[in-house]
Design a protein around this motif. Structure first.
Motif, PDB file in Angstrom:
ATOM      1  N   VAL A  37      10.038  -0.123  39.093  1.00 58.13           N
ATOM      2  CA  VAL A  37       8.960  -0.950  38.966  1.00 58.13           C
ATOM      3  C   VAL A  37       7.719  -0.276  39.750  1.00 58.13           C
ATOM      4  O   VAL A  37       7.847  -0.487  40.796  1.00 58.13           O
ATOM      5  N   ARG A  38       6.603  -0.048  39.194  1.00 54.17           N
ATOM      6  CA  ARG A  38       5.523   0.156  39.954  1.00 54.17           C
ATOM      7  C   ARG A  38       4.855  -0.729  40.429  1.00 54.17           C
ATOM      8  O   ARG A  38       4.390  -1.633  39.755  1.00 54.17           O
ATOM      9  N   LEU A  39       4.781  -0.914  41.730  1.00 56.78           N
ATOM     10  CA  LEU A  39       4.020  -2.151  42.248  1.00 56.78           C
ATOM     11  C   LEU A  39       2.677  -1.965  42.571  1.00 56.78           C
ATOM     12  O   LEU A  39       1.933  -0.677  42.667  1.00 56.78           O
ATOM     13  N   ILE A  40       1.750  -2.854  42.389  1.00 62.35           N
ATOM     14  CA  ILE A  40       0.196  -2.760  42.471  1.00 62.35           C
ATOM     15  C   ILE A  40      -0.339  -3.632  43.687  1.00 62.35           C
ATOM     16  O   ILE A  40       0.079  -4.553  44.047  1.00 62.35           O
ATOM     17  N   LYS A  41      -0.946  -2.761  44.492  1.00 59.63           N
ATOM     18  CA  LYS A  41      -1.642  -3.435  45.500  1.00 59.63           C
ATOM     19  C   LYS A  41      -2.729  -4.371  45.066  1.00 59.63           C
ATOM     20  O   LYS A  41      -3.651  -3.773  44.216  1.00 59.63           O
ATOM     21  N   VAL A  42      -2.882  -5.655  45.387  1.00 57.88           N
ATOM     22  CA  VAL A  42      -3.891  -6.489  44.888  1.00 57.88           C
ATOM     23  C   VAL A  42      -5.131  -6.329  45.554  1.00 57.88           C
ATOM     24  O   VAL A  42      -5.304  -6.286  46.816  1.00 57.88           O
ATOM     25  N   PRO A  43      -6.367  -6.123  44.818  1.00 60.18           N
ATOM     26  CA  PRO A  43      -7.570  -5.779  45.340  1.00 60.18           C
ATOM     27  C   PRO A  43      -8.240  -7.085  45.888  1.00 60.18           C
ATOM     28  O   PRO A  43      -7.798  -8.191  45.575  1.00 60.18           O
ATOM     29  N   ALA A  44      -9.046  -6.844  46.866  1.00 56.91           N
ATOM     30  CA  ALA A  44      -9.844  -7.906  47.523  1.00 56.91           C
ATOM     31  C   ALA A  44     -11.011  -8.321  46.589  1.00 56.91           C
ATOM     32  O   ALA A  44     -11.604  -7.427  46.602  1.00 56.91           O
ATOM     33  N   VAL A  45     -11.024  -9.470  46.260  1.00 56.32           N
ATOM     34  CA  VAL A  45     -12.205  -9.809  45.202  1.00 56.32           C
ATOM     35  C   VAL A  45     -12.917 -11.096  46.037  1.00 56.32           C
ATOM     36  O   VAL A  45     -13.851 -11.661  45.276  1.00 56.32           O
ATOM     37  N   VAL A  46     -12.410 -11.760  46.991  1.00 57.99           N
ATOM     38  CA  VAL A  46     -13.114 -12.816  47.550  1.00 57.99           C
ATOM     39  C   VAL A  46     -14.580 -12.459  47.937  1.00 57.99           C
ATOM     40  O   VAL A  46     -14.623 -11.443  48.205  1.00 57.99           O
ATOM     41  N   GLY A  47     -15.689 -13.358  47.442  1.00 62.13           N
ATOM     42  CA  GLY A  47     -17.043 -12.924  47.770  1.00 62.13           C
ATOM     43  C   GLY A  47     -17.635 -12.251  46.377  1.00 62.13           C
ATOM     44  O   GLY A  47     -18.939 -12.152  46.399  1.00 62.13           O
ATOM     45  N   LYS A  48     -16.731 -11.934  45.600  1.00 68.64           N
ATOM     46  CA  LYS A  48     -17.383 -11.240  44.480  1.00 68.64           C
ATOM     47  C   LYS A  48     -17.631 -12.023  43.191  1.00 68.64           C
ATOM     48  O   LYS A  48     -16.960 -13.190  43.280  1.00 68.64           O
ATOM     49  N   ASN A  49     -18.818 -11.728  42.394  1.00 67.90           N
ATOM     50  CA  ASN A  49     -18.768 -12.686  41.154  1.00 67.90           C
ATOM     51  C   ASN A  49     -17.508 -12.623  40.449  1.00 67.90           C
ATOM     52  O   ASN A  49     -16.809 -11.707  40.446  1.00 67.90           O
ATOM     53  N   HIS A  50     -17.404 -13.945  39.668  1.00 70.12           N
ATOM     54  CA  HIS A  50     -15.802 -13.947  39.273  1.00 70.12           C
ATOM     55  C   HIS A  50     -15.718 -12.831  37.828  1.00 70.12           C
ATOM     56  O   HIS A  50     -14.552 -12.608  37.873  1.00 70.12           O
ATOM     57  N   GLN A  51     -16.927 -12.481  37.159  1.00 67.21           N
ATOM     58  CA  GLN A  51     -16.626 -11.687  36.285  1.00 67.21           C
ATOM     59  C   GLN A  51     -16.167 -10.148  36.931  1.00 67.21           C
ATOM     60  O   GLN A  51     -15.223  -9.617  36.189  1.00 67.21           O
ATOM     61  N   LEU A  52     -16.873  -9.733  37.798  1.00 70.18           N
ATOM     62  CA  LEU A  52     -16.372  -8.764  38.551  1.00 70.18           C
ATOM     63  C   LEU A  52     -15.178  -8.713  39.169  1.00 70.18           C
ATOM     64  O   LEU A  52     -14.341  -7.603  39.193  1.00 70.18           O
ATOM     65  N   ALA A  53     -14.707  -9.750  39.577  1.00 68.63           N
ATOM     66  CA  ALA A  53     -13.283  -9.980  40.349  1.00 68.63           C
ATOM     67  C   ALA A  53     -12.374  -9.893  39.155  1.00 68.63           C
ATOM     68  O   ALA A  53     -11.315  -9.001  39.281  1.00 68.63           O
ATOM     69  N   GLN A  54     -12.630 -10.395  37.794  1.00 67.86           N
ATOM     70  CA  GLN A  54     -11.603 -10.135  36.763  1.00 67.86           C
ATOM     71  C   GLN A  54     -11.441  -8.718  36.362  1.00 67.86           C
ATOM     72  O   GLN A  54     -10.382  -8.139  36.167  1.00 67.86           O
ATOM     73  N   ASN A  55     -12.705  -7.963  36.158  1.00 69.31           N
ATOM     74  CA  ASN A  55     -12.664  -6.767  36.087  1.00 69.31           C
ATOM     75  C   ASN A  55     -11.987  -5.907  37.021  1.00 69.31           C
ATOM     76  O   ASN A  55     -11.120  -4.672  36.648  1.00 69.31           O
ATOM     77  N   THR A  56     -12.116  -6.142  38.301  1.00 66.28           N
ATOM     78  CA  THR A  56     -11.479  -5.369  39.332  1.00 66.28           C
ATOM     79  C   THR A  56      -9.957  -5.610  39.065  1.00 66.28           C
ATOM     80  O   THR A  56      -9.237  -4.803  39.185  1.00 66.28           O
TER      81      THR A  56
END
Length: 111
Positions: A37-56
């Protein structure tokens, strides 16, 4: 008088001896084959607007997203662009499976 064939005798002997049973009953069963299973590194989204965080998160391959009002007021995040992420789980940098639930805790910009 009835005659027992050698096949029947062999079956009875094998059954009585426990043929087919593991040689060490205390040994744990064999583990199923592991699939890669390919593991994914969770991106850092704290401080970003919610929509951009979801897109990221989605661009990284994480689609099972939850959102919560970080103030505890239970408000719905209707206009995602008016909210900023203040906390995320799992934390940024952790390697997770693609089906991992990611929760974004957000508050309205300016609060």
């Amino acid at each position: 008088m009835r005659t027992i064939t050698s096949g029947v005798i062999a079956a009875l002997v094998l059954t009585g001896c426990g043929a087919g049973a593991p040689s060490n009953p205390a040994a744990p069963p064999a583990a199923p084959p592991k699939t890669s299973v390919r593991l994914i590194k969770v991106p850092a989204v704290v401080g970003k607007n919610h929509q951009l965080a979801q897109n990221t998160m989605q661009a990284a391959g994480l689609y099972d997203l939850r959102e919560e009002d970080a103030t505890g007021q239970g408000r719905l995040l209707i206009w995602d662009r008016n909210w900023v992420v203040v906390r995320q789980t799992p934390p940024a940098g952790r390697r997770v499976r693609p089906d991992t639930v990611v929760t974004l805790f957000s508050k309205k910009i300016g609060e």
